[in-house]
Design an enzyme around this catalytic site. Structure first.
Site, PDB file in Angstrom:
ATOM      1  N   VAL A  12      -2.010   8.757  -5.917  1.00  0.00           N
ATOM      2  CA  VAL A  12      -0.684   9.361  -6.118  1.00  0.00           C
ATOM      3  C   VAL A  12      -0.782  10.887  -6.069  1.00  0.00           C
ATOM      4  O   VAL A  12      -0.001  11.554  -5.385  1.00  0.00           O
ATOM      5  CB  VAL A  12      -0.054   8.890  -7.455  1.00  0.00           C
ATOM      6  CG1 VAL A  12       1.205   9.675  -7.778  1.00  0.00           C
ATOM      7  CG2 VAL A  12       0.271   7.403  -7.391  1.00  0.00           C
ATOM      8  N   THR A 122       2.056   6.278 -14.119  1.00  0.00           N
ATOM      9  CA  THR A 122       2.928   5.297 -14.766  1.00  0.00           C
ATOM     10  C   THR A 122       2.456   5.143 -16.209  1.00  0.00           C
ATOM     11  O   THR A 122       1.493   4.444 -16.488  1.00  0.00           O
ATOM     12  CB  THR A 122       2.886   3.965 -14.001  1.00  0.00           C
ATOM     13  OG1 THR A 122       3.273   4.230 -12.655  1.00  0.00           O
ATOM     14  CG2 THR A 122       3.839   2.949 -14.595  1.00  0.00           C
ATOM     15  N   LEU A 149       6.283   5.445  -4.495  1.00  0.00           N
ATOM     16  CA  LEU A 149       5.683   5.338  -3.166  1.00  0.00           C
ATOM     17  C   LEU A 149       4.818   4.091  -3.031  1.00  0.00           C
ATOM     18  O   LEU A 149       4.267   3.584  -3.995  1.00  0.00           O
ATOM     19  CB  LEU A 149       4.901   6.604  -2.810  1.00  0.00           C
ATOM     20  CG  LEU A 149       3.837   7.151  -3.748  1.00  0.00           C
ATOM     21  CD1 LEU A 149       2.524   6.452  -3.550  1.00  0.00           C
ATOM     22  CD2 LEU A 149       3.700   8.640  -3.483  1.00  0.00           C
ATOM     23  N   GLU A 151       1.661   2.157  -0.909  1.00  0.00           N
ATOM     24  CA  GLU A 151       0.473   2.419  -0.109  1.00  0.00           C
ATOM     25  C   GLU A 151       0.783   2.078   1.340  1.00  0.00           C
ATOM     26  O   GLU A 151       1.462   1.106   1.630  1.00  0.00           O
ATOM     27  CB  GLU A 151      -0.699   1.562  -0.596  1.00  0.00           C
ATOM     28  CG  GLU A 151      -1.167   1.979  -1.965  1.00  0.00           C
ATOM     29  CD  GLU A 151      -2.413   1.235  -2.404  1.00  0.00           C
ATOM     30  OE1 GLU A 151      -3.201   0.823  -1.546  1.00  0.00           O
ATOM     31  OE2 GLU A 151      -2.573   1.054  -3.610  1.00  0.00           O
ATOM     32  N   GLY A 261       4.870 -16.105   0.887  1.00  0.00           N
ATOM     33  CA  GLY A 261       3.499 -16.114   1.385  1.00  0.00           C
ATOM     34  C   GLY A 261       2.521 -16.425   0.280  1.00  0.00           C
ATOM     35  O   GLY A 261       2.821 -17.223  -0.617  1.00  0.00           O
ATOM     36  N   GLY A 265      -0.086  -8.632  -4.457  1.00  0.00           N
ATOM     37  CA  GLY A 265      -1.309  -8.098  -5.060  1.00  0.00           C
ATOM     38  C   GLY A 265      -1.171  -6.597  -5.171  1.00  0.00           C
ATOM     39  O   GLY A 265      -0.063  -6.064  -5.176  1.00  0.00           O
ATOM     40  N   CYS A 268      -0.416  -2.200  -8.622  1.00  0.00           N
ATOM     41  CA  CYS A 268       0.775  -1.815  -9.397  1.00  0.00           C
ATOM     42  C   CYS A 268       1.507  -2.970 -10.059  1.00  0.00           C
ATOM     43  O   CYS A 268       1.756  -2.933 -11.267  1.00  0.00           O
ATOM     44  CB  CYS A 268       1.733  -1.053  -8.495  1.00  0.00           C
ATOM     45  SG  CYS A 268       0.955   0.341  -7.681  1.00  0.00           S
TER      46      CYS A 268
HETATM   47  C1  UGA Z   1       4.617  -1.005  -5.122  1.00  0.00           C
HETATM   48  C2  UGA Z   1       6.122  -0.629  -5.026  1.00  0.00           C
HETATM   49  O1  UGA Z   1       6.672  -1.206  -3.835  1.00  0.00           O
HETATM   50  C3  UGA Z   1       6.290   0.893  -4.968  1.00  0.00           C
HETATM   51  O2  UGA Z   1       7.679   1.222  -4.970  1.00  0.00           O
HETATM   52  C4  UGA Z   1       5.637   1.508  -6.226  1.00  0.00           C
HETATM   53  O3  UGA Z   1       5.710   2.927  -6.216  1.00  0.00           O
HETATM   54  C5  UGA Z   1       4.177   1.099  -6.243  1.00  0.00           C
HETATM   55  O4  UGA Z   1       4.072  -0.341  -6.267  1.00  0.00           O
HETATM   56  C6  UGA Z   1       3.523   1.703  -7.469  1.00  0.00           C
HETATM   57  O5  UGA Z   1       3.883   1.323  -8.576  1.00  0.00           O
HETATM   58  O6  UGA Z   1       2.722   2.629  -7.334  1.00  0.00           O
HETATM   59  P1  UGA Z   1       2.576  -1.193  -3.378  1.00  0.00           P
HETATM   60  O7  UGA Z   1       1.828  -1.833  -4.509  1.00  0.00           O
HETATM   61  O8  UGA Z   1       1.926  -0.124  -2.578  1.00  0.00           O
HETATM   62  O9  UGA Z   1       3.983  -0.573  -3.925  1.00  0.00           O
HETATM   63  O10 UGA Z   1       2.912  -2.364  -2.356  1.00  0.00           O
HETATM   64  P2  UGA Z   1       4.219  -3.186  -1.913  1.00  0.00           P
HETATM   65  O11 UGA Z   1       4.582  -2.789  -0.544  1.00  0.00           O
HETATM   66  O12 UGA Z   1       5.259  -3.167  -2.933  1.00  0.00           O
HETATM   67  O13 UGA Z   1       3.584  -4.661  -1.823  1.00  0.00           O
HETATM   68  C7  UGA Z   1       3.072  -5.304  -2.995  1.00  0.00           C
HETATM   69  C8  UGA Z   1       2.627  -6.707  -2.674  1.00  0.00           C
HETATM   70  O14 UGA Z   1       3.756  -7.546  -2.437  1.00  0.00           O
HETATM   71  C9  UGA Z   1       1.735  -6.842  -1.437  1.00  0.00           C
HETATM   72  O15 UGA Z   1       0.656  -7.719  -1.726  1.00  0.00           O
HETATM   73  C10 UGA Z   1       2.644  -7.444  -0.393  1.00  0.00           C
HETATM   74  O16 UGA Z   1       1.955  -8.213   0.557  1.00  0.00           O
HETATM   75  C11 UGA Z   1       3.525  -8.317  -1.271  1.00  0.00           C
HETATM   76  N1  UGA Z   1       4.836  -8.641  -0.663  1.00  0.00           N
HETATM   77  C12 UGA Z   1       5.734  -7.660  -0.371  1.00  0.00           C
HETATM   78  C13 UGA Z   1       5.171  -9.971  -0.431  1.00  0.00           C
HETATM   79  O17 UGA Z   1       4.373 -10.905  -0.712  1.00  0.00           O
HETATM   80  N2  UGA Z   1       6.400 -10.261   0.104  1.00  0.00           N
HETATM   81  C14 UGA Z   1       7.305  -9.296   0.405  1.00  0.00           C
HETATM   82  O18 UGA Z   1       8.414  -9.635   0.871  1.00  0.00           O
HETATM   83  C15 UGA Z   1       6.960  -7.966   0.164  1.00  0.00           C
END
Ligand code: UGA
Length: 439
Positions: A12, A122, A149, A151, A261, A265, A268
């Protein structure tokens, strides 16, 4: 231009420091880890984030960004200090705030003029108040400014957010932060595009702190919800991807984060759900939903494993995993569903060979083989399981993949492939909550 210190240049912090420099502020990143410091000073970002290395190098060259291990250099004369240090989970799920406390103590030692201290890490709800007390300096005011944000798209998320949340009990501190964010709020660097202007929420400390947890818990809940629907869809012969499209068209529901799916993971969601739950518990509130969101996600690994074991005997089977990172665009393995599934399959007597475009090795799992290409991973496999929907996998010639496998079972644990195309290529396609065309 504001003089800004960013304390902690992990994921971050590095994104925040570089982005703030790129919109015209003078930024100094404070990093006490020598290897990380030297790497950043040389313009090398020690983790995978698209576009970040290039932006760090450009800002270092413009001298709008620098890195140091000296609090004195960074804090003396700074208008704003962002706290971006880690808050790893304690055994009870609540975040360990030792690094935040140490950073705040160092700030109070070197503060020379009025300063806004911003929590970007956080932190547990209520931290802003004790930070004010801990710094105990009339010149300092604490603002909670949660970070949203993701990743893989972090720069874009920071520079073009949906909203900027500023929580403080000091209106002057909020006014300073509005100035820091003005280029982003007005999108001056995009020519002021109105469609990219974020919302601004001014609120108190506790509200801003809970916003972060509520946002992540809600997103994880959407995913667990659709995963539970996927299980029902499988049982009744429906297609969850079409269910998601249809319900997502309802603007009250929205179409994002409805991808069924193998589950969520990353560093966060699990941590923040545990922290929200711990806070609720501490205040005598029973958090039923957060518990269910985690339980569904845990079960999703077994659900996918059963999709393999229903068709082949796991003992002695050769299984290829495509993807290790918890999502595309990152090399992060924290809480990655791939490793949980691999553990399950390995413990059931299977041989597991994985391939990931970015992750080349997995420490602490010696029995998991990592291949240098998807071709090597699937060669001779009885089953292939797609865990991470990397672009590289979506362009695989499925007929060639089918050809080099021994078996035909293709479990698409991200519903990323066209089921009919996979079947035409000679694969036995199994998705998550998708009525299989071959059955
Ligand atoms: C998440 C939040 O989306 C951010 O807004 C937040 O700032 C961040 O945590 C944090 O707290 O720092 P991130 O962990 O980078 O971001 O990833 P995401 O894109 O949210 O995906 C999280 C997981 O959900 C991944 O494993 C992804 O594959 C899964 N996912 C996402 C699904 O299984 N289905 C979906 O429809 C979307």
């Amino acid at each position: 231009m504001t003089k800004i210190a960013v304390v902690g240049t992990g994921y971050v912090g590095a994104v925040v420091a570089t982005s703030l420099a790129s919109i015209g502020h003078q930024v100094v990143g404070v990093e006490i880890d020598r290897a990380r410091l030297e790497s950043l000073q040389a313009g090398i970002v020690p983790f995978h984030e698209p576009g970040l290395s290039e932006l760090v190098t450009a800002q270092l060259e413009k001298a709008s960004l620098s890195f140091t291990d000296s609090y004195e250099t960074a804090i003396g004369g700074a208008d704003v200090a962002f706290l971006c240090v880690g808050t790893p989970p304690s055994p009870d799920g609540s975040p360990d705030t030792t690094y935040v406390e140490n950073a705040a103590r160092s700030i109070s030692e070197w503060i020379t003029s009025p300063m806004v201290v911003v929590t970007k890490s956080t932190v547990p709800i209520g931290s802003g108040r004790w930070l004010n007390d801990l710094i105990a300096d009339d010149r300092a005011s604490v603002v909670s400014n949660p970070e949203f944000l993701r990743e893989g798209t972090a720069l874009n998320d920071f520079l073009h957010p949906d909203r900027v949340v500023l929580g403080s009990n000091d209106p002057g501190a909020i006014a300073t932060m509005v100035e820091v964010y003005r280029p982003i709020l007005e999108q001056t660097f995009t020519g002021g595009r109105p469609d990219l202007r974020p919302g601004l929420v001014r609120t108190n400390l506790e509200t801003a702190e809970i916003v972060k947890y509520a946002a992540n818990a809600f997103l994880a809940m959407k995913i667990s919800f659709i995963n539970e629907v996927a299980m029902i869809a499988d049982a009744v012969g429906a297609d969850v991807t079409e269910v998601a499209t249809a319900i997502g068209m309802d603007q009250r529901i929205g179409s994002s984060f409805l991808g069924a799916g193998i589950g969520w993971g990353g560093s966060c969601f699990g941590k923040d759900l545990a922290a929200l739950r711990a806070t609720a518990h501490r205040h005598g509130v029973e958090s039923l939903i957060t518990g269910a969101v985690v339980a569904v996600n845990d079960h999703q690994i077994d659900f996918v494993a059963e999709k393999v074991s229903k068709h082949i005997d796991l003992a002695g089977a050769e299984i290829a995993l495509l993807g290790l990172a918890f999502k595309p665009g990152t090399d992060d393995l924290r809480d990655a569903p791939s490793l949980k599934l691999a553990r399950h399959l390995l413990d059931s007597g299977a041989t597991v060979t994985a391939y990931d475009p970015v992750v080349g090795a997995v420490s602490g799992m010696d029995d998991l083989k990592v291949a240098p290409s998807w071709r090597d991973a699937v060669a001779g496999a009885d089953a292939t399981v797609v865990i991470t929907e990397w672009d590289e996998f979506l362009s695989i010639n499925l007929a060639a993949l089918a050809e080099s496998m021994d078996g035909a079972l293709f479990v698409d644990a991200r519903n990323a492939f066209d089921a009919a195309a996979a079947t035409d290529a000679g694969l036995s396609y199994v998705g998550v909550g998708r009525a299989a065309p071959t059955s």
